[in-house]
Design an enzyme around this catalytic site. Structure first.
Site, short mmCIF file in Angstrom:
data_model
loop_
_atom_site.label_atom_id
_atom_site.label_comp_id
_atom_site.label_asym_id
_atom_site.label_seq_id
_atom_site.Cartn_x
_atom_site.Cartn_y
_atom_site.Cartn_z
CG HIS A 132 26.31 31.89 46.18
ND1 HIS A 132 27.40 31.42 45.43
CD2 HIS A 132 26.27 32.87 46.32
CE1 HIS A 132 27.69 32.17 44.82
NE2 HIS A 132 27.17 33.29 45.21
CG HIS B 73 25.48 35.34 50.24
ND1 HIS B 73 26.47 34.36 49.61
CD2 HIS B 73 24.34 35.73 50.08
CE1 HIS B 73 26.20 35.16 49.18
NE2 HIS B 73 25.42 35.83 48.41
CE LYS C 18 30.13 36.85 47.79
NZ LYS C 18 28.92 37.67 47.49
CG ASP D 114 22.69 33.72 47.13
OD1 ASP D 114 22.99 35.83 47.02
OD2 ASP D 114 23.02 33.78 45.98
CG HIS E 47 30.29 35.17 43.17
ND1 HIS E 47 28.82 34.91 42.79
CD2 HIS E 47 30.46 34.46 41.84
CE1 HIS E 47 28.87 34.67 42.23
NE2 HIS E 47 29.21 33.97 41.24
CG HIS F 14 21.65 39.28 47.45
ND1 HIS F 14 23.14 40.29 47.16
CD2 HIS F 14 22.44 38.32 47.48
CE1 HIS F 14 23.84 39.78 46.80
NE2 HIS F 14 23.33 38.40 46.68
O1 DOR Z 1 21.92 34.99 42.12
C1 DOR Z 1 22.31 35.84 42.06
N1 DOR Z 1 21.84 36.66 41.98
N2 DOR Z 1 23.67 35.02 42.47
C2 DOR Z 1 24.45 36.12 43.20
O2 DOR Z 1 25.59 35.65 43.30
C3 DOR Z 1 23.74 37.44 43.07
C4 DOR Z 1 22.84 38.26 43.07
C5 DOR Z 1 22.14 39.32 43.29
O3 DOR Z 1 22.58 40.30 43.59
O4 DOR Z 1 21.01 39.79 42.52
ZN ZN Z 2 24.51 36.61 46.66
#
Ligand code: DOR
Ligand code: ZN
Length: 337
Positions: free
Chosen positions: A166, A12, A95, A238, A132, A14
């Site tokens: 998460h 997971h 997702k 995450d 999520h 970003h």
């Molecule tokens: O803390 C987070 N940041 N939780 C999420 O679900 C998304 C992520 C983000 O994309 O910044």
């Molecule tokens: Zn995330």
């Protein structure tokens, strides 16, 4: 002490896009691959957008042998679109975000009834669903309030592979054992911190994320399941970079940036608990077994030697600046280069 990991995976991640991606993507390159989140602006909702994004991810990874496992932001797709996705190189799964629950999720699902047909098709076609799982209730109860939705999904679609993304509570860990078709990811920060670390003293914006860190007994249950090598629990950082100016601000953005420290911190955590032998399962084998992932063959060795340099207090390039977890600290384990 030393450990060599085979093809660690971050289930997971970003990576963002544009200049931010150029800055952060290489900082995940010690992983053999990662599940890449689709909550861009606009979100990745079409196969064409997914293919283009995958191309940009590979470019941002420079020449690192890294396998991006791409996700589509869940919208109610039909059979043709799902078949197209399945035949697309690098497509991993869908997702699902409840509408408005987190960063860039406004286009998510407000009523699960809208998703039923697509979920049935995904079950038949073997497409994983990543969720999520938070309600819109009181912030500390959002995950537990969502557990019934997971139960309903698990019962209604018994062959659908459903990942609770998460997870942050002891109750979610227990739910894993109720349904064979549920699996879960857990982040680095949720194995380590509680709400006290975020807001118990001076507010720590770089530890603020969604779902918010919970109680000590929740953290302990997550950690124990990871240290036990629970076969349906996987590492998913995450890691969610935001510009420093959006974190150290009124209206702080949610997300902890852990990519550059994840592997050494995991190694020291598992070593401290005498469970180094379970780290391979947590960071790779469980995910491979659950999903049949074929990622790039890589090995990475970690050693209980502090690196000579502390973690940078911020990473800065391409006009972006991001602050990692453990900024300024010297970590007890390091990657052997
Ligand atoms: O803390 C987070 N940041 N939780 C999420 O679900 C998304 C992520 C983000 O994309 O910044
Ligand atoms: Zn995330």
């Amino acid at each position: 002490m030393e450990i060599t990991l085979q093809s660690p995976l971050d289930m997971h991640l970003h990576l963002r896009d544009g200049d931010m991606m150029k800055l952060v993507a290489p900082l995940s390159s010690d992983f053999a691959g990662a599940v890449v989140m689709p909550n861009l602006v606009p979100p990745v909702t079409t196969v064409a957008a997914l293919e283009a994004y995958r191309g940009r991810v590979l470019q941002a990874m420079q020449s690192c042998p890294f396998t991006p496992l791409m996700t589509l932001f869940f919208t109610p797709l039909g059979e043709k679109e799902l078949e197209h996705a399945l035949s697309t190189p690098g497509f991993f799964g869908m997702k699902l975000y409840p509408a408005g629950i987190t960063t860039n999720s406004e286009g998510g699902i407000s009523n699960l009834a809208e998703a039923e047909r697509t979920l049935k098709l995904m079950e038949e076609m073997g497409i994983p669903l990543l969720v999520h799982g938070e309600s819109h209730g009181f912030v500390l109860d959002r995950e537990t309030e969502f557990l019934n939705t997971y139960r309903q999904l698990a019962m209604r679609y018994p062959k659908l592979r459903i990942s609770m993304e998460h997870i942050t509570t002891a109750a979610a860990v227990s739910l894993l054992d109720e349904f064979e078709n549920l699996c879960a990811t857990v982040t680095l920060q949720h194995l380590l911190i509680t709400l006290d670390d975020v807001a118990g003293g001076l507010l720590q914006p770089h530890l603020f994320c969604k779902p918010i860190a919970k109680r000590p007994e929740d953290r302990d249950a997550l950690l124990q399941a990871a240290l036990d090598g629970h076969p349906r629990l996987m590492f998913g950082s995450d890691s969610a970079p935001h510009p420093r100016s959006k974190k150290e601000a009124c209206g702080c953005a949610a997300g902890v940036f852990t990519a550059p420290v994840a592997l050494p911190v995991l190694a020291s955590l598992f070593a401290r608990h005498g469970a180094l032998d379970k780290l391979q399962a947590f960071v790779s084998d469980n995910a491979r077994a659950l999903y049949g992932i074929r990622a790039t063959d890589r090995t990475i060795t970690l050693r209980d030697e502090p690196s000579s340099l502390p973690v940078p207090s911020c990473y800065r390039s391409y006009g972006c600046e991001v602050v990692p977890m453990y900024a300024g600290a010297t970590l007890p384990w390091s990657i052997v280069r």
